[in-house]
Design a protein around this motif. Structure first.
Motif, PDB file in Angstrom:
ATOM      1  N   LEU A   1      -3.431   2.358  11.921  1.00 43.65           N
ATOM      2  CA  LEU A   1      -2.824   3.253  12.924  1.00 43.65           C
ATOM      3  C   LEU A   1      -3.739   3.454  14.120  1.00 43.65           C
ATOM      4  O   LEU A   1      -3.288   3.459  15.262  1.00 43.65           O
ATOM      5  CB  LEU A   1      -2.465   4.608  12.298  1.00 43.65           C
ATOM      6  CG  LEU A   1      -1.264   4.607  11.348  1.00 43.65           C
ATOM      7  CD1 LEU A   1      -1.130   5.961  10.657  1.00 43.65           C
ATOM      8  CD2 LEU A   1       0.012   4.238  12.097  1.00 43.65           C
ATOM      9  N   ARG A   2      -5.021   3.613  13.870  1.00 46.17           N
ATOM     10  CA  ARG A   2      -5.988   3.799  14.963  1.00 46.17           C
ATOM     11  C   ARG A   2      -5.985   2.584  15.888  1.00 46.17           C
ATOM     12  O   ARG A   2      -5.989   2.708  17.119  1.00 46.17           O
ATOM     13  CB  ARG A   2      -7.374   4.035  14.376  1.00 46.17           C
ATOM     14  CG  ARG A   2      -8.406   4.436  15.409  1.00 46.17           C
ATOM     15  CD  ARG A   2      -9.736   4.775  14.774  1.00 46.17           C
ATOM     16  NE  ARG A   2      -9.595   5.930  13.904  1.00 46.17           N
ATOM     17  CZ  ARG A   2     -10.257   6.078  12.759  1.00 46.17           C
ATOM     18  NH1 ARG A   2     -11.105   5.167  12.355  1.00 46.17           N
ATOM     19  NH2 ARG A   2     -10.085   7.153  12.016  1.00 46.17           N
TER      20      ARG A   2
ATOM     21  N   VAL B   1       1.140  -1.142   4.192  1.00 48.52           N
ATOM     22  CA  VAL B   1       0.041  -0.654   3.354  1.00 48.52           C
ATOM     23  C   VAL B   1       0.517  -0.439   1.920  1.00 48.52           C
ATOM     24  O   VAL B   1      -0.146  -0.857   0.967  1.00 48.52           O
ATOM     25  CB  VAL B   1      -0.584   0.625   3.953  1.00 48.52           C
ATOM     26  CG1 VAL B   1      -1.501   1.321   2.952  1.00 48.52           C
ATOM     27  CG2 VAL B   1      -1.342   0.290   5.234  1.00 48.52           C
ATOM     28  N   ASP B   2       1.656   0.209   1.751  1.00 51.49           N
ATOM     29  CA  ASP B   2       2.196   0.411   0.399  1.00 51.49           C
ATOM     30  C   ASP B   2       2.421  -0.923  -0.300  1.00 51.49           C
ATOM     31  O   ASP B   2       2.102  -1.082  -1.477  1.00 51.49           O
ATOM     32  CB  ASP B   2       3.495   1.211   0.438  1.00 51.49           C
ATOM     33  CG  ASP B   2       3.272   2.679   0.743  1.00 51.49           C
ATOM     34  OD1 ASP B   2       2.121   3.161   0.649  1.00 51.49           O
ATOM     35  OD2 ASP B   2       4.260   3.356   1.083  1.00 51.49           O
ATOM     36  N   PHE B   3       2.966  -1.890   0.432  1.00 54.72           N
ATOM     37  CA  PHE B   3       3.197  -3.216  -0.133  1.00 54.72           C
ATOM     38  C   PHE B   3       1.877  -3.853  -0.565  1.00 54.72           C
ATOM     39  O   PHE B   3       1.770  -4.408  -1.663  1.00 54.72           O
ATOM     40  CB  PHE B   3       3.924  -4.107   0.876  1.00 54.72           C
ATOM     41  CG  PHE B   3       4.102  -5.510   0.402  1.00 54.72           C
ATOM     42  CD1 PHE B   3       5.113  -5.822  -0.493  1.00 54.72           C
ATOM     43  CD2 PHE B   3       3.250  -6.513   0.826  1.00 54.72           C
ATOM     44  CE1 PHE B   3       5.275  -7.121  -0.953  1.00 54.72           C
ATOM     45  CE2 PHE B   3       3.409  -7.810   0.373  1.00 54.72           C
ATOM     46  CZ  PHE B   3       4.417  -8.117  -0.521  1.00 54.72           C
ATOM     47  N   LEU B   4       0.867  -3.790   0.289  1.00 53.50           N
ATOM     48  CA  LEU B   4      -0.432  -4.388  -0.042  1.00 53.50           C
ATOM     49  C   LEU B   4      -1.068  -3.729  -1.257  1.00 53.50           C
ATOM     50  O   LEU B   4      -1.623  -4.409  -2.120  1.00 53.50           O
ATOM     51  CB  LEU B   4      -1.383  -4.301   1.158  1.00 53.50           C
ATOM     52  CG  LEU B   4      -1.049  -5.175   2.358  1.00 53.50           C
ATOM     53  CD1 LEU B   4      -1.969  -4.849   3.526  1.00 53.50           C
ATOM     54  CD2 LEU B   4      -1.123  -6.655   1.995  1.00 53.50           C
TER      55      LEU B   4
ATOM     56  N   ALA C   1      -5.038  -5.447  13.649  1.00 47.27           N
ATOM     57  CA  ALA C   1      -4.550  -4.503  12.635  1.00 47.27           C
ATOM     58  C   ALA C   1      -4.052  -5.233  11.394  1.00 47.27           C
ATOM     59  O   ALA C   1      -4.342  -4.825  10.265  1.00 47.27           O
ATOM     60  CB  ALA C   1      -3.445  -3.628  13.219  1.00 47.27           C
ATOM     61  N   PHE C   2      -3.330  -6.314  11.589  1.00 42.48           N
ATOM     62  CA  PHE C   2      -2.755  -6.997  10.434  1.00 42.48           C
ATOM     63  C   PHE C   2      -3.697  -8.030   9.824  1.00 42.48           C
ATOM     64  O   PHE C   2      -3.478  -8.468   8.694  1.00 42.48           O
ATOM     65  CB  PHE C   2      -1.377  -7.550  10.776  1.00 42.48           C
ATOM     66  CG  PHE C   2      -0.394  -6.428  10.955  1.00 42.48           C
ATOM     67  CD1 PHE C   2       0.186  -5.821   9.861  1.00 42.48           C
ATOM     68  CD2 PHE C   2      -0.111  -5.918  12.217  1.00 42.48           C
ATOM     69  CE1 PHE C   2       1.061  -4.745  10.009  1.00 42.48           C
ATOM     70  CE2 PHE C   2       0.755  -4.847  12.376  1.00 42.48           C
ATOM     71  CZ  PHE C   2       1.342  -4.257  11.271  1.00 42.48           C
ATOM     72  N   ALA C   3      -4.780  -8.362  10.532  1.00 40.15           N
ATOM     73  CA  ALA C   3      -5.800  -9.244   9.948  1.00 40.15           C
ATOM     74  C   ALA C   3      -6.659  -8.493   8.934  1.00 40.15           C
ATOM     75  O   ALA C   3      -7.370  -9.114   8.154  1.00 40.15           O
ATOM     76  CB  ALA C   3      -6.669  -9.839  11.048  1.00 40.15           C
TER      77      ALA C   3
ATOM     78  N   ARG D   1      -5.387   2.726   0.217  1.00 36.60           N
ATOM     79  CA  ARG D   1      -4.195   3.131   0.988  1.00 36.60           C
ATOM     80  C   ARG D   1      -4.612   3.952   2.214  1.00 36.60           C
ATOM     81  O   ARG D   1      -4.174   3.683   3.334  1.00 36.60           O
ATOM     82  CB  ARG D   1      -3.238   3.925   0.101  1.00 36.60           C
ATOM     83  CG  ARG D   1      -1.975   4.377   0.817  1.00 36.60           C
ATOM     84  CD  ARG D   1      -1.007   5.087  -0.109  1.00 36.60           C
ATOM     85  NE  ARG D   1      -0.232   4.098  -0.860  1.00 36.60           N
ATOM     86  CZ  ARG D   1      -0.372   3.849  -2.156  1.00 36.60           C
ATOM     87  NH1 ARG D   1      -1.220   4.531  -2.892  1.00 36.60           N
ATOM     88  NH2 ARG D   1       0.358   2.921  -2.748  1.00 36.60           N
ATOM     89  N   GLU D   2      -5.447   4.944   2.003  1.00 28.73           N
ATOM     90  CA  GLU D   2      -5.857   5.816   3.107  1.00 28.73           C
ATOM     91  C   GLU D   2      -6.684   5.056   4.148  1.00 28.73           C
ATOM     92  O   GLU D   2      -6.478   5.209   5.359  1.00 28.73           O
ATOM     93  CB  GLU D   2      -6.642   7.018   2.573  1.00 28.73           C
ATOM     94  CG  GLU D   2      -7.026   8.018   3.651  1.00 28.73           C
ATOM     95  CD  GLU D   2      -5.844   8.577   4.427  1.00 28.73           C
ATOM     96  OE1 GLU D   2      -6.026   8.880   5.623  1.00 28.73           O
ATOM     97  OE2 GLU D   2      -4.740   8.700   3.866  1.00 28.73           O
ATOM     98  N   ALA D   3      -7.614   4.225   3.691  1.00 25.81           N
ATOM     99  CA  ALA D   3      -8.461   3.465   4.624  1.00 25.81           C
ATOM    100  C   ALA D   3      -7.623   2.485   5.451  1.00 25.81           C
ATOM    101  O   ALA D   3      -7.802   2.385   6.674  1.00 25.81           O
ATOM    102  CB  ALA D   3      -9.552   2.729   3.858  1.00 25.81           C
ATOM    103  N   LEU D   4      -6.727   1.768   4.802  1.00 29.69           N
ATOM    104  CA  LEU D   4      -5.883   0.816   5.529  1.00 29.69           C
ATOM    105  C   LEU D   4      -4.984   1.537   6.533  1.00 29.69           C
ATOM    106  O   LEU D   4      -4.896   1.139   7.701  1.00 29.69           O
ATOM    107  CB  LEU D   4      -5.010   0.017   4.556  1.00 29.69           C
ATOM    108  CG  LEU D   4      -5.690  -1.064   3.725  1.00 29.69           C
ATOM    109  CD1 LEU D   4      -4.728  -1.624   2.688  1.00 29.69           C
ATOM    110  CD2 LEU D   4      -6.232  -2.175   4.610  1.00 29.69           C
TER     111      LEU D   4
END
Length: 187
Positions: free
Chosen positions: A183-184, A101-104, A156-158, A175-178
């Motif tokens: 994680l869910r 997520v940080d990378f994206l 998750a990764f799509a 960041r929060e939404a991703l």
């Protein structure tokens, strides 16, 4: 940018600087116009170089795409190395998701291009990125993931493929939404 090596000649240093500037220009133009719509001539014109000068540093436009994507691939490989040293599936999942997520978010404009550009998607299917995905799946779910776990991983990764639909979000919202959604899905 690459760190100059002690003992490199001025000519070699200038060549490395030019190569890095070509990569930065190519990355920006790929993100703005897409890989297929960006020509070597556009890159050369943007830098006030000849096409031959660009070809001196890169034999083909695809070599530029690989060079542009290489740091991201290396970062994800390092992230998986870090996760491999963690105990517990939950800790590994959180580490991988947070890192991805940080990378994206940090590479948001390029990530949008990579998720929507057909050429970048073809690159995602290369052997190195396929191996990274398999490694991440094994780190999260073990060597024999169930079909449901494999589907969860893919889903998750799509999510990254939908970044073009999320350009209205701030970095923190994205960041929060991703993170929350990935994680869910993975738990």
């Amino acid at each position: 940018m690459a760190t100059p090596v002690r003992g490199m000649s001025n000519r070699a240093l200038q060549a490395e600087r030019t190569r890095q500037q070509i990569l930065e220009t190519a990355q920006r133009l790929f993100a703005e116009h897409g890989y297929d719509a960006t020509s070597i001539q556009m890159i050369a014109d943007e830098m006030a170089l000849t096409k031959a000068a660009v070809y001196y540093h890169f034999r083909a436009k695809s070599d530029m795409l690989h060079a542009v994507m290489k740091p991201g691939v290396q970062r994800i490989a390092a992230l998986l190395d870090e996760a491999d040293s963690l105990r517990g599936r939950r800790a590994r999942i959180e580490h991988v998701v947070t890192g991805v997520v940080d990378f994206l978010v940090q590479n948001r404009s390029y990530a949008v291009m990579a998720s929507s550009d057909p050429a970048a998607k073809r690159h995602d299917k290369d052997e190195q990125t396929t191996q990274l995905a398999r490694r991440a799946l094994a780190l999260i779910y073990g060597e024999q993931p169930t079909p449901a776990e494999r589907i969860s991983f893919a889903a998750a990764f799509a999510i990254a493929d939908h970044l073009p639909d999320l350009v209205d979000l701030t970095d923190e919202q994205l960041r929060e939404a991703l993170r929350t959604t990935m994680l869910r899905i993975l738990r």
